[in-house]
Design a protein around this motif. Structure first.
Motif, PDB file in Angstrom:
ATOM      1  N   ASN A  72       0.854  -1.410  -0.135  1.00 12.88           N
ATOM      2  CA  ASN A  72      -0.151  -0.074  -0.108  1.00 12.88           C
ATOM      3  C   ASN A  72       0.882   1.347  -0.003  1.00 12.88           C
ATOM      4  OD1 ASN A  72       0.869   0.682   2.690  1.00 12.88           O
ATOM      5  ND2 ASN A  72      -1.091  -0.167   3.639  1.00 12.88           N
ATOM      6  N   PRO A  73       0.166   2.375  -0.026  1.00  9.60           N
ATOM      7  CA  PRO A  73       1.219   3.662  -0.436  1.00  9.60           C
ATOM      8  C   PRO A  73       1.828   3.974   0.976  1.00  9.60           C
ATOM      9  CG  PRO A  73      -1.263   4.013  -1.105  1.00  9.60           C
ATOM     10  CD  PRO A  73      -1.158   2.833  -0.354  1.00  9.60           C
ATOM     11  N   GLN A  74       1.296   3.419   2.002  1.00  5.46           N
ATOM     12  CA  GLN A  74       2.282   3.577   3.648  1.00  5.46           C
ATOM     13  C   GLN A  74       3.893   2.673   3.492  1.00  5.46           C
ATOM     14  OE1 GLN A  74      -1.281   2.952   3.440  1.00  5.46           O
ATOM     15  NE2 GLN A  74      -1.422   5.201   3.550  1.00  5.46           N
ATOM     16  N   GLY A  75       3.693   1.909   2.538  1.00  4.49           N
ATOM     17  CA  GLY A  75       4.796   0.821   2.363  1.00  4.49           C
ATOM     18  C   GLY A  75       4.378  -0.612   3.087  1.00  4.49           C
ATOM     19  N   GLU A  76       3.032  -0.572   3.598  1.00  2.11           N
ATOM     20  CA  GLU A  76       2.891  -1.918   4.355  1.00  2.11           C
ATOM     21  C   GLU A  76       2.395  -2.936   3.351  1.00  2.11           C
ATOM     22  OE1 GLU A  76       0.776  -0.129   8.084  1.00  2.11           O
ATOM     23  OE2 GLU A  76      -0.442  -0.421   6.537  1.00  2.11           O
ATOM     24  N   THR A  77       3.067  -4.343   3.423  1.00  2.49           N
ATOM     25  CA  THR A  77       2.694  -5.429   2.625  1.00  2.49           C
ATOM     26  C   THR A  77       1.504  -6.122   2.940  1.00  2.49           C
ATOM     27  OG1 THR A  77       4.924  -5.652   1.876  1.00  2.49           O
ATOM     28  CG2 THR A  77       3.409  -7.386   1.384  1.00  2.49           C
ATOM     29  N   VAL A  78       0.474  -6.047   2.109  1.00  2.00           N
ATOM     30  CA  VAL A  78      -0.703  -6.798   2.571  1.00  2.00           C
ATOM     31  C   VAL A  78      -0.970  -8.109   1.722  1.00  2.00           C
ATOM     32  CG1 VAL A  78      -3.306  -6.418   2.569  1.00  2.00           C
ATOM     33  CG2 VAL A  78      -1.581  -4.618   3.098  1.00  2.00           C
ATOM     34  N   TYR A  79      -1.680  -9.063   2.212  1.00  2.00           N
ATOM     35  CA  TYR A  79      -1.947 -10.306   1.332  1.00  2.00           C
ATOM     36  C   TYR A  79      -3.227 -10.649   1.149  1.00  2.00           C
ATOM     37  CZ  TYR A  79       3.097 -10.922   2.012  1.00  2.00           C
ATOM     38  OH  TYR A  79       4.314 -10.707   2.207  1.00  2.00           O
ATOM     39  N   PHE A  80      -3.571 -11.087   0.041  1.00  2.00           N
ATOM     40  CA  PHE A  80      -5.180 -11.355  -0.411  1.00  2.00           C
ATOM     41  C   PHE A  80      -5.306 -12.886  -0.957  1.00  2.00           C
ATOM     42  CE2 PHE A  80      -4.609  -6.646  -0.952  1.00  2.00           C
ATOM     43  CZ  PHE A  80      -5.881  -6.350  -0.247  1.00  2.00           C
ATOM     44  N   ASN A  81      -6.310 -13.415  -0.589  1.00  2.00           N
ATOM     45  CA  ASN A  81      -6.416 -14.964  -1.197  1.00  2.00           C
ATOM     46  C   ASN A  81      -7.897 -14.649  -1.753  1.00  2.00           C
ATOM     47  OD1 ASN A  81      -4.373 -15.900   0.153  1.00  2.00           O
ATOM     48  ND2 ASN A  81      -5.456 -16.041   2.024  1.00  2.00           N
ATOM     49  N   THR A  82      -7.823 -15.668  -2.915  1.00  2.00           N
ATOM     50  CA  THR A  82      -9.039 -15.799  -3.700  1.00  2.00           C
ATOM     51  C   THR A  82      -9.116 -17.304  -3.980  1.00  2.00           C
ATOM     52  OG1 THR A  82      -8.667 -13.522  -4.832  1.00  2.00           O
ATOM     53  CG2 THR A  82     -10.190 -15.072  -5.766  1.00  2.00           C
ATOM     54  N   ILE A  83     -10.610 -17.638  -3.945  1.00  2.00           N
ATOM     55  CA  ILE A  83     -10.840 -19.191  -4.385  1.00  2.00           C
ATOM     56  C   ILE A  83     -11.567 -18.735  -5.813  1.00  2.00           C
ATOM     57  CG2 ILE A  83     -12.428 -20.747  -3.914  1.00  2.00           C
ATOM     58  CD1 ILE A  83     -12.265 -20.296  -0.702  1.00  2.00           C
ATOM     59  N   GLN A  84     -10.797 -19.248  -6.753  1.00  2.00           N
ATOM     60  CA  GLN A  84     -10.910 -18.992  -8.368  1.00  2.00           C
ATOM     61  C   GLN A  84     -11.423 -20.389  -8.918  1.00  2.00           C
ATOM     62  OE1 GLN A  84      -7.936 -18.151 -11.465  1.00  2.00           O
ATOM     63  NE2 GLN A  84      -8.967 -15.905 -10.991  1.00  2.00           N
ATOM     64  N   GLY A  85     -12.708 -20.251  -9.450  1.00  2.00           N
ATOM     65  CA  GLY A  85     -13.246 -21.347  -9.903  1.00  2.00           C
ATOM     66  C   GLY A  85     -12.863 -21.269 -11.387  1.00  2.00           C
ATOM     67  N   TRP A  86     -12.862 -22.653 -11.810  1.00  2.00           N
ATOM     68  CA  TRP A  86     -12.587 -23.024 -13.213  1.00  2.00           C
ATOM     69  C   TRP A  86     -13.329 -23.952 -14.184  1.00  2.00           C
ATOM     70  CZ3 TRP A  86     -10.537 -27.842 -14.625  1.00  2.00           C
ATOM     71  CH2 TRP A  86     -10.015 -28.555 -13.608  1.00  2.00           C
ATOM     72  N   ARG A  87     -14.132 -24.514 -12.976  1.00  2.00           N
ATOM     73  CA  ARG A  87     -15.148 -25.433 -13.851  1.00  2.00           C
ATOM     74  C   ARG A  87     -15.990 -25.845 -12.781  1.00  2.00           C
ATOM     75  NH1 ARG A  87     -12.557 -31.068 -15.926  1.00  2.00           N
ATOM     76  NH2 ARG A  87     -12.349 -31.354 -13.786  1.00  2.00           N
ATOM     77  N   ILE A  88     -17.577 -25.879 -13.152  1.00  2.00           N
ATOM     78  CA  ILE A  88     -18.466 -26.125 -12.546  1.00  2.00           C
ATOM     79  C   ILE A  88     -19.521 -27.093 -13.145  1.00  2.00           C
ATOM     80  CG2 ILE A  88     -19.930 -24.152 -13.387  1.00  2.00           C
ATOM     81  CD1 ILE A  88     -21.080 -23.662 -10.570  1.00  2.00           C
ATOM     82  N   GLY A  89     -20.291 -28.055 -12.234  1.00  2.00           N
ATOM     83  CA  GLY A  89     -21.069 -29.086 -12.860  1.00  2.00           C
ATOM     84  C   GLY A  89     -22.089 -29.451 -11.939  1.00  2.00           C
ATOM     85  N   LYS A  90     -23.401 -29.873 -12.191  1.00  2.00           N
ATOM     86  CA  LYS A  90     -24.540 -30.240 -11.401  1.00  2.00           C
ATOM     87  C   LYS A  90     -24.312 -31.459 -10.781  1.00  2.00           C
ATOM     88  CE  LYS A  90     -27.790 -26.962 -13.257  1.00  2.00           C
ATOM     89  NZ  LYS A  90     -29.333 -27.107 -13.868  1.00  2.00           N
ATOM     90  N   VAL A  91     -24.749 -31.937  -9.650  1.00  2.00           N
ATOM     91  CA  VAL A  91     -24.672 -33.148  -9.262  1.00  2.00           C
ATOM     92  C   VAL A  91     -25.988 -33.450  -8.743  1.00  2.00           C
ATOM     93  CG1 VAL A  91     -22.178 -33.236  -8.431  1.00  2.00           C
ATOM     94  CG2 VAL A  91     -23.786 -32.457  -6.893  1.00  2.00           C
ATOM     95  N   GLN A  92     -26.417 -34.895  -8.744  1.00  2.00           N
ATOM     96  CA  GLN A  92     -27.634 -35.392  -8.145  1.00  2.00           C
ATOM     97  C   GLN A  92     -27.803 -35.041  -6.783  1.00  2.00           C
ATOM     98  OE1 GLN A  92     -28.172 -39.203  -9.443  1.00  2.00           O
ATOM     99  NE2 GLN A  92     -28.275 -38.874 -11.643  1.00  2.00           N
ATOM    100  N   ASP A  93     -28.957 -35.064  -6.203  1.00  2.00           N
ATOM    101  CA  ASP A  93     -29.450 -34.949  -4.713  1.00  2.00           C
ATOM    102  C   ASP A  93     -28.754 -35.817  -4.083  1.00  2.00           C
ATOM    103  OD1 ASP A  93     -30.704 -32.259  -4.803  1.00  2.00           O
ATOM    104  OD2 ASP A  93     -32.574 -33.391  -5.008  1.00  2.00           O
ATOM    105  N   GLY A  94     -27.974 -35.662  -3.007  1.00  2.00           N
ATOM    106  CA  GLY A  94     -27.312 -36.863  -2.211  1.00  2.00           C
ATOM    107  C   GLY A  94     -25.969 -36.975  -2.740  1.00  2.00           C
ATOM    108  N   ALA A  95     -25.452 -36.510  -3.890  1.00  2.00           N
ATOM    109  CA  ALA A  95     -24.167 -36.965  -4.131  1.00  2.00           C
ATOM    110  C   ALA A  95     -23.252 -35.764  -3.627  1.00  2.00           C
ATOM    111  CB  ALA A  95     -24.172 -36.776  -5.799  1.00  2.00           C
ATOM    112  N   SER A  96     -23.662 -34.848  -2.904  1.00  2.00           N
ATOM    113  CA  SER A  96     -23.071 -33.724  -2.316  1.00  2.00           C
ATOM    114  C   SER A  96     -22.677 -34.262  -0.966  1.00  2.00           C
ATOM    115  CB  SER A  96     -23.655 -32.371  -2.267  1.00  2.00           C
ATOM    116  OG  SER A  96     -24.746 -32.636  -1.714  1.00  2.00           O
TER     117      SER A  96
END
Length: 127
Positions: A72-96
């Motif tokens: 940041n402008p004050q010289g402090e180092t900050v860390y960020f995390n992200t959960i990034q999706g790359w594929r999605i699919g439907k599952v049947q009830d109970g499969a989760s």
């Protein structure tokens, strides 16, 4: 890595900055003793993958964990995390259901009883 659960929310695609960067978030609620609401971010052309999903759908989302460092402008180092999706699919009830659970055992009546079994005739020990 993956997240499995029920869709709680799907946001609209947002454009960030002047470069045309696109992002879209989905929240998946896990199916476990203490359900977690996991926000997963899809970016750029992957945003369109979420068009086919609505609240209540059971899904499996393939994810990557992303980490960034920013000073940041004050010289402090900050860390960020992200959960990034790359594929999605439907599952049947109970499969989760959480992994590690065995499927239900069939009833004892489903097995044919041994008609003429004598313990002294049966020896399958390797030594």
């Amino acid at each position: 890595m993956e997240v499995t659960g029920r869709v709680k929310m799907v946001e609209q695609t947002k454009e960030v900055g002047s470069s045309g960067f696109r992002k879209r978030d989905i929240v998946v609620t896990t199916d476990e003793q203490y359900p977690q609401h996991i926000s997963v971010q899809f970016v750029q052309d992957k945003c369109d993958l979420l068009d086919a999903y609505k609240v209540g759908d059971n899904v499996k989302v393939d994810i990557n964990l992303r980490g960034r460092e920013w000073t940041n402008p004050q010289g402090e180092t900050v860390y960020f995390n992200t959960i990034q999706g790359w594929r999605i699919g439907k599952v049947q009830d109970g499969a989760s259901a959480p992994q590690g659970q065995a499927p239900p055992m069939p009833a004892a009546a489903a097995f044919e009883p041994a008609a003429t079994f004598k313990e002294e005739d049966h020896d399958d020990l390797p030594f």
